[in-house]
Design a protein around this motif. Structure first.
Motif, PDB file in Angstrom:
ATOM      1  N   UNK A 119       0.804  -1.205   0.021  1.00  0.00           N
ATOM      2  CA  UNK A 119      -0.093   0.067  -0.048  1.00  0.00           C
ATOM      3  C   UNK A 119       0.810   1.410  -0.058  1.00  0.00           C
ATOM      4  N   UNK A 120       2.344   1.333   0.040  1.00  0.00           N
ATOM      5  CA  UNK A 120       2.999   2.429  -0.098  1.00  0.00           C
ATOM      6  C   UNK A 120       3.489   2.639   1.392  1.00  0.00           C
ATOM      7  N   UNK A 121       4.493   3.685   1.430  1.00  0.00           N
ATOM      8  CA  UNK A 121       4.973   4.092   2.547  1.00  0.00           C
ATOM      9  C   UNK A 121       4.153   4.779   3.402  1.00  0.00           C
ATOM     10  N   UNK A 122       3.134   5.699   3.062  1.00  0.00           N
ATOM     11  CA  UNK A 122       2.197   6.476   3.767  1.00  0.00           C
ATOM     12  C   UNK A 122       1.164   5.608   4.664  1.00  0.00           C
ATOM     13  N   UNK A 123       0.971   4.179   4.219  1.00  0.00           N
ATOM     14  CA  UNK A 123       0.185   3.236   4.975  1.00  0.00           C
ATOM     15  C   UNK A 123       0.855   2.778   6.098  1.00  0.00           C
ATOM     16  N   UNK A 124       2.289   3.071   6.263  1.00  0.00           N
ATOM     17  CA  UNK A 124       2.940   2.407   7.381  1.00  0.00           C
ATOM     18  C   UNK A 124       2.900   3.501   8.608  1.00  0.00           C
ATOM     19  N   UNK A 125       1.958   2.773   9.686  1.00  0.00           N
ATOM     20  CA  UNK A 125       2.041   3.636  11.041  1.00  0.00           C
ATOM     21  C   UNK A 125       2.135   2.548  12.035  1.00  0.00           C
ATOM     22  N   UNK A 126       2.502   3.009  13.173  1.00  0.00           N
ATOM     23  CA  UNK A 126       2.576   2.232  14.323  1.00  0.00           C
ATOM     24  C   UNK A 126       0.993   1.299  14.468  1.00  0.00           C
ATOM     25  N   UNK A 127       0.264   2.045  14.327  1.00  0.00           N
ATOM     26  CA  UNK A 127      -1.483   1.565  14.298  1.00  0.00           C
ATOM     27  C   UNK A 127      -1.458   0.477  13.362  1.00  0.00           C
ATOM     28  N   UNK A 128      -1.088   0.767  12.200  1.00  0.00           N
ATOM     29  CA  UNK A 128      -1.394  -0.269  11.099  1.00  0.00           C
ATOM     30  C   UNK A 128      -0.589  -1.452  11.320  1.00  0.00           C
ATOM     31  N   UNK A 129       0.838  -1.084  11.539  1.00  0.00           N
ATOM     32  CA  UNK A 129       1.670  -2.570  11.792  1.00  0.00           C
ATOM     33  C   UNK A 129       1.203  -3.127  13.110  1.00  0.00           C
ATOM     34  N   UNK A 130       0.655  -2.700  14.108  1.00  0.00           N
ATOM     35  CA  UNK A 130       0.189  -3.289  15.294  1.00  0.00           C
ATOM     36  C   UNK A 130      -1.312  -3.827  14.927  1.00  0.00           C
ATOM     37  N   UNK A 131      -2.125  -3.577  14.061  1.00  0.00           N
ATOM     38  CA  UNK A 131      -3.146  -4.185  13.723  1.00  0.00           C
ATOM     39  C   UNK A 131      -2.818  -5.355  13.003  1.00  0.00           C
ATOM     40  N   UNK A 132      -1.921  -5.433  12.052  1.00  0.00           N
ATOM     41  CA  UNK A 132      -1.469  -6.404  11.215  1.00  0.00           C
ATOM     42  C   UNK A 132      -1.070  -7.638  11.971  1.00  0.00           C
ATOM     43  N   UNK A 133      -0.448  -7.336  13.305  1.00  0.00           N
ATOM     44  CA  UNK A 133       0.049  -8.347  14.152  1.00  0.00           C
ATOM     45  C   UNK A 133      -0.924  -8.808  15.255  1.00  0.00           C
ATOM     46  N   UNK A 134      -2.050  -8.193  15.053  1.00  0.00           N
ATOM     47  CA  UNK A 134      -3.015  -8.299  16.193  1.00  0.00           C
ATOM     48  C   UNK A 134      -2.673  -7.849  17.441  1.00  0.00           C
ATOM     49  N   UNK A 135      -2.335  -6.725  17.716  1.00  0.00           N
ATOM     50  CA  UNK A 135      -1.934  -6.387  18.953  1.00  0.00           C
ATOM     51  C   UNK A 135      -1.931  -4.912  19.148  1.00  0.00           C
ATOM     52  N   UNK A 136      -1.895  -4.300  20.177  1.00  0.00           N
ATOM     53  CA  UNK A 136      -2.204  -2.723  20.301  1.00  0.00           C
ATOM     54  C   UNK A 136      -0.983  -1.894  20.101  1.00  0.00           C
ATOM     55  N   UNK A 137      -1.193  -0.835  19.323  1.00  0.00           N
ATOM     56  CA  UNK A 137      -0.185  -0.067  18.863  1.00  0.00           C
ATOM     57  C   UNK A 137       0.785   0.515  20.035  1.00  0.00           C
ATOM     58  N   UNK A 138       0.406   0.752  21.163  1.00  0.00           N
ATOM     59  CA  UNK A 138       1.232   1.152  22.281  1.00  0.00           C
ATOM     60  C   UNK A 138       2.165   0.231  22.677  1.00  0.00           C
TER      61      UNK A 138
END
Length: 213
Positions: free
Chosen positions: A38-57
């Protein structure tokens, strides 16, 4: 505030908090998968956490900021250039082969061009790449500064070609060049059997000009 130490010099996770459920490597792999899709702008801590099934914090136990994540992504991608091949033989052939491998890498990860030249992104794999290039250039009687310039310009050429229309469709398609006689003449006979690979030709010319008398 982001940690003053480079990410490479910090532990893989903070000392506090519960036992880790994911490794730093898994976090980086998830971020790269998002950027590839989806491109670099799609990379956020929240998006990565969601992909891993965990909380961004929870990711902040491993990283101080998104910048840390981008640096790790960059170096992980550069690591795909390894293992390097033998450097014996013609220096120019070997350096062009390294450039070609870089170009293939950038085509696999189009986002890499946006982060590769960040000063903070020079990590262990990037150092290995520079070291290999300098090893290839070791037999040349050229100033060290010229060798560093050649490596930097090789990477710049890779970025240019990874983004350039020279690697894609004809940018003049559908346009009428008749009012521009030189362009019309060039487009009428575009093929040159000796220069089918523009990247190879351009990179060889650049490196020869910089590193040979």
């Amino acid at each position: 505030m982001a940690d003053a130490q480079p990410i490479w010099n910090r532990p893989a996770r903070g000392a506090r908090g519960p036992a880790p459920s994911h490794s730093r490597a898994e976090i980086v792999a998830a971020a790269i998968a998002i950027a590839d899709a989806d491109g670099l702008p799609a990379v956020s801590m929240r998006a990565v956490a969601a992909k891993l099934g965990t909380a961004a914090g929870g990711l902040y136990r491993y990283l101080s900021s998104r910048d840390d994540l981008l640096d790790l992504m960059t170096d992980r991608a550069v690591g795909e250039l390894e293992p390097y091949h033998d450097t014996s033989g013609d220096w120019l052939d070997h350096l062009v082969a390294l450039g070609r491998a870089q170009l293939d890498l950038h085509r696999r990860h189009p986002w890499l061009a946006d982060v590769i030249q960040r000063p903070s992104a020079v990590g262990p794999h990037a150092l290995s790449f520079f070291d290999r290039c300098l090893g290839v250039l070791a037999p040349l009687d050229a100033p060290t500064s010229a060798k560093f310039e050649a490596i930097a310009l090789m990477t710049g050429t890779v970025v240019l070609f990874s983004r350039s229309a020279a690697t894609g469709p004809n940018p003049f398609a559908g346009l009428d060049p008749t009012a521009h006689p030189h362009l019309a003449a060039a487009l009428a006979n575009p093929s040159d059997p000796g220069r089918q690979d523009l990247f190879d030709h351009a990179l060889r010319g650049l490196l020869r000009g910089l590193l040979t008398p």
